[in-house]
Write an enzyme that holds these catalytic residues in place. Structure first.
Site, PDB file in Angstrom:
ATOM      1  N   ASN A 153     -24.359  69.190  -0.559  1.00 48.99           N
ATOM      2  CA  ASN A 153     -23.448  69.979  -1.395  1.00 48.99           C
ATOM      3  C   ASN A 153     -22.036  69.507  -1.080  1.00 48.99           C
ATOM      4  O   ASN A 153     -21.503  69.829  -0.020  1.00 48.99           O
ATOM      5  CB  ASN A 153     -23.601  71.478  -1.080  1.00 48.99           C
ATOM      6  CG  ASN A 153     -22.546  72.318  -1.785  1.00 48.99           C
ATOM      7  OD1 ASN A 153     -21.907  71.857  -2.736  1.00 48.99           O
ATOM      8  ND2 ASN A 153     -22.367  73.552  -1.330  1.00 48.99           N
ATOM      9  N   TRP A 154     -21.480  68.760  -2.017  1.00 48.07           N
ATOM     10  CA  TRP A 154     -20.148  68.188  -1.761  1.00 48.07           C
ATOM     11  C   TRP A 154     -19.038  69.231  -1.861  1.00 48.07           C
ATOM     12  O   TRP A 154     -17.898  68.962  -1.503  1.00 48.07           O
ATOM     13  CB  TRP A 154     -19.861  67.060  -2.747  1.00 48.07           C
ATOM     14  CG  TRP A 154     -20.680  65.813  -2.559  1.00 48.07           C
ATOM     15  CD1 TRP A 154     -21.672  65.591  -1.637  1.00 48.07           C
ATOM     16  CD2 TRP A 154     -20.565  64.593  -3.306  1.00 48.07           C
ATOM     17  NE1 TRP A 154     -22.187  64.324  -1.775  1.00 48.07           N
ATOM     18  CE2 TRP A 154     -21.515  63.685  -2.796  1.00 48.07           C
ATOM     19  CE3 TRP A 154     -19.754  64.181  -4.365  1.00 48.07           C
ATOM     20  CZ2 TRP A 154     -21.682  62.392  -3.293  1.00 48.07           C
ATOM     21  CZ3 TRP A 154     -19.917  62.892  -4.881  1.00 48.07           C
ATOM     22  CH2 TRP A 154     -20.868  62.010  -4.344  1.00 48.07           C
ATOM     23  N   LYS A 155     -19.371  70.396  -2.395  1.00 46.66           N
ATOM     24  CA  LYS A 155     -18.359  71.431  -2.648  1.00 46.66           C
ATOM     25  C   LYS A 155     -17.204  70.819  -3.460  1.00 46.66           C
ATOM     26  O   LYS A 155     -17.429  69.889  -4.236  1.00 46.66           O
ATOM     27  CB  LYS A 155     -17.859  72.045  -1.344  1.00 46.66           C
ATOM     28  CG  LYS A 155     -18.994  72.474  -0.417  1.00 46.66           C
ATOM     29  CD  LYS A 155     -18.526  73.411   0.641  1.00 46.66           C
ATOM     30  CE  LYS A 155     -19.600  73.563   1.693  1.00 46.66           C
ATOM     31  NZ  LYS A 155     -19.515  74.829   2.399  1.00 46.66           N
ATOM     32  N   HIS A 211     -24.629  80.245  -4.490  1.00 48.02           N
ATOM     33  CA  HIS A 211     -24.059  79.818  -3.210  1.00 48.02           C
ATOM     34  C   HIS A 211     -23.141  80.926  -2.708  1.00 48.02           C
ATOM     35  O   HIS A 211     -22.458  81.585  -3.510  1.00 48.02           O
ATOM     36  CB  HIS A 211     -23.284  78.514  -3.389  1.00 48.02           C
ATOM     37  CG  HIS A 211     -22.893  77.896  -2.074  1.00 48.02           C
ATOM     38  ND1 HIS A 211     -21.823  78.358  -1.341  1.00 48.02           N
ATOM     39  CD2 HIS A 211     -23.446  76.892  -1.354  1.00 48.02           C
ATOM     40  CE1 HIS A 211     -21.734  77.649  -0.220  1.00 48.02           C
ATOM     41  NE2 HIS A 211     -22.712  76.754  -0.211  1.00 48.02           N
ATOM     42  N   GLU A 263     -20.347  80.942  -1.464  1.00 48.92           N
ATOM     43  CA  GLU A 263     -18.939  80.821  -1.879  1.00 48.92           C
ATOM     44  C   GLU A 263     -18.751  81.315  -3.308  1.00 48.92           C
ATOM     45  O   GLU A 263     -17.693  81.838  -3.655  1.00 48.92           O
ATOM     46  CB  GLU A 263     -18.465  79.364  -1.699  1.00 48.92           C
ATOM     47  CG  GLU A 263     -18.309  79.024  -0.217  1.00 48.92           C
ATOM     48  CD  GLU A 263     -18.534  77.563   0.138  1.00 48.92           C
ATOM     49  OE1 GLU A 263     -18.515  76.701  -0.757  1.00 48.92           O
ATOM     50  OE2 GLU A 263     -18.755  77.276   1.341  1.00 48.92           O
ATOM     51  N   GLU A 316     -29.134  80.380   3.644  1.00 46.86           N
ATOM     52  CA  GLU A 316     -27.863  79.953   4.215  1.00 46.86           C
ATOM     53  C   GLU A 316     -27.134  81.169   4.797  1.00 46.86           C
ATOM     54  O   GLU A 316     -26.437  81.887   4.064  1.00 46.86           O
ATOM     55  CB  GLU A 316     -26.982  79.333   3.132  1.00 46.86           C
ATOM     56  CG  GLU A 316     -27.569  78.095   2.502  1.00 46.86           C
ATOM     57  CD  GLU A 316     -26.485  77.160   1.985  1.00 46.86           C
ATOM     58  OE1 GLU A 316     -26.468  76.007   2.421  1.00 46.86           O
ATOM     59  OE2 GLU A 316     -25.641  77.599   1.179  1.00 46.86           O
ATOM     60  N   GLY A 344     -20.114  76.079   7.141  1.00 44.36           N
ATOM     61  CA  GLY A 344     -18.802  75.471   7.375  1.00 44.36           C
ATOM     62  C   GLY A 344     -18.135  75.929   8.663  1.00 44.36           C
ATOM     63  O   GLY A 344     -16.949  75.689   8.874  1.00 44.36           O
ATOM     64  N   SER A 387     -24.123  74.461   8.560  1.00 43.80           N
ATOM     65  CA  SER A 387     -23.745  73.546   9.638  1.00 43.80           C
ATOM     66  C   SER A 387     -24.915  72.689  10.126  1.00 43.80           C
ATOM     67  O   SER A 387     -25.015  72.366  11.304  1.00 43.80           O
ATOM     68  CB  SER A 387     -23.111  74.317  10.794  1.00 43.80           C
ATOM     69  OG  SER A 387     -21.926  74.971  10.357  1.00 43.80           O
ATOM     70  N   GLY A 423     -23.713  70.776   3.689  1.00 42.74           N
ATOM     71  CA  GLY A 423     -22.362  70.737   3.152  1.00 42.74           C
ATOM     72  C   GLY A 423     -21.550  69.619   3.787  1.00 42.74           C
ATOM     73  O   GLY A 423     -21.656  68.447   3.400  1.00 42.74           O
ATOM     74  N   GLY A 424     -20.747  69.977   4.774  1.00 42.79           N
ATOM     75  CA  GLY A 424     -19.815  69.032   5.395  1.00 42.79           C
ATOM     76  C   GLY A 424     -20.437  67.689   5.764  1.00 42.79           C
ATOM     77  O   GLY A 424     -19.854  66.628   5.487  1.00 42.79           O
TER      78      GLY A 424
HETATM   79  C1  PEP Z   1     -23.217  74.591   2.160  1.00 46.46           C
HETATM   80  O1  PEP Z   1     -22.133  74.470   1.620  1.00 46.46           O
HETATM   81  O2  PEP Z   1     -24.195  74.902   1.482  1.00 46.46           O
HETATM   82  C2  PEP Z   1     -23.318  74.373   3.614  1.00 46.46           C
HETATM   83  C3  PEP Z   1     -24.451  74.610   4.199  1.00 46.46           C
HETATM   84  O3  PEP Z   1     -22.172  73.921   4.232  1.00 46.46           O
HETATM   85  P1  PEP Z   1     -22.078  73.352   5.737  1.00 46.46           P
HETATM   86  O4  PEP Z   1     -23.243  72.426   5.939  1.00 46.46           O
HETATM   87  O5  PEP Z   1     -20.773  72.658   5.785  1.00 46.46           O
HETATM   88  O6  PEP Z   1     -22.158  74.540   6.646  1.00 46.46           O
END
Ligand code: PEP
Length: 253
Positions: A11-13, A96, A98, A167, A173, A211, A232-233
């Site tokens: 997930n590039w956000k 998600h 967010e 999640e 994040g 994470s 994500g990251g």
């Molecule tokens: C996400 O955005 O779905 C996510 C899991 O982010 P991160 O891996 O950065 O925690």
């Protein structure tokens, strides 16, 4: 017994640029080979066309990060499943945290989005998860079950065609990951809930997100009900994302 193929989705956000996307996808294409798992990247909407051509002929599937709950019409700023299909989108994230947190998406809205995706033949990746306050109040199970129940109800019997991502909001994040045991415990709850809705519950990929990185992926992915990761990251760094993809091989070997 044949093992089900895992899924690693990035997930590039709201990150990327034409130049950065091209470099990232080139490195991923060069490094991914023939992965032991399914791989996808959920990219910002303006880059769907670019990434569609960058992943063409590779094992990397295209994903979007959101979709409208409506089919078409006067919904400025929204995009429909039909539009996503025009760009070869295979997966779309819905719900998600967010989106729930910053855009007020309710369980009902998330369920409607998942329903639109299923009807269009796009696999919704339905995100569920509790906040830190909810976990500390012992509400984790109630919250994720409520979020998933709304989607199951709106799925029109197509429950087995979706992907579910657990999640925990406190792990997204933050660098703070659920332990493999914590994640497995919630995944087992979700699997049982799916089993009450479909005979094919064992085939519904249950991803962990929060994470996930190159160092912790293998342990998380070794849990019996963790069928992959929503990353994500770490999905923005080719080497890290490739290591997570490679970790599925270790687990499946
Ligand atoms: C996400 O955005 O779905 C996510 C899991 O982010 P991160 O891996 O950065 O925690």
């Amino acid at each position: 017994m044949t093992q089900k193929q895992k899924l690693i989705a990035g997930n590039w956000k709201m990150n990327g640029s034409l130049e950065a996307n091209a470099a990232l996808l080139q490195a991923l294409r060069e490094g991914v080979g023939q992965p032991a798992c399914a791989v996808a990247v959920a990219v910002p909407a303006p880059y769907l066309a670019q990434v569609q051509s960058l992943v063409a002929g590779s094992p990397i599937a295209l994903g979007a990060q959101d979709v409208s709950q409506h089919a078409a019409g006067a919904f400025t700023g929204e995009m429909s499943t039909a539009m996503l299909r025009d760009f070869g989108v295979r997966y779309v994230l819905v719900g998600h945290s967010e989106r729930r947190q910053y855009h007020g998406e309710t369980d009902v809205v998330v369920a409607a989005k998942a329903g639109q995706a299923l009807a269009a033949g796009i696999t919704p990746v339905v995100c569920v998860g509790e906040t830190l306050e909810e976990r500390e109040a012992g509400q984790t199970e109630v919250v994720v079950r409520r979020q998933l129940a709304a989607v199951i109800e709106a799925s029109g019997g197509a429950v087995a065609d979706m992907v579910v991502a657990y999640e925990p909001v406190w792990a997204i994040g933050t660098g703070r990951t659920a332990t493999p045991e914590q994640a497995q415990a919630v995944h087992a709850v979700l699997r049982a809930q799916l089993a009450a809705a479909t005979e094919r519950a064992a085939h519904v990929p249950l991803l962990y997100g929060g994470s996930m990185n190159a160092a912790n992926a293998a342990q998380l992915l070794a849990q019996p009900d963790i069928d992959g990761g929503l990353v994500g990251g770490a999905s923005l760094k080719a080497a890290d994302f490739l290591q997570i993809i490679a970790a599925t091989q270790t687990v499946q070997a």
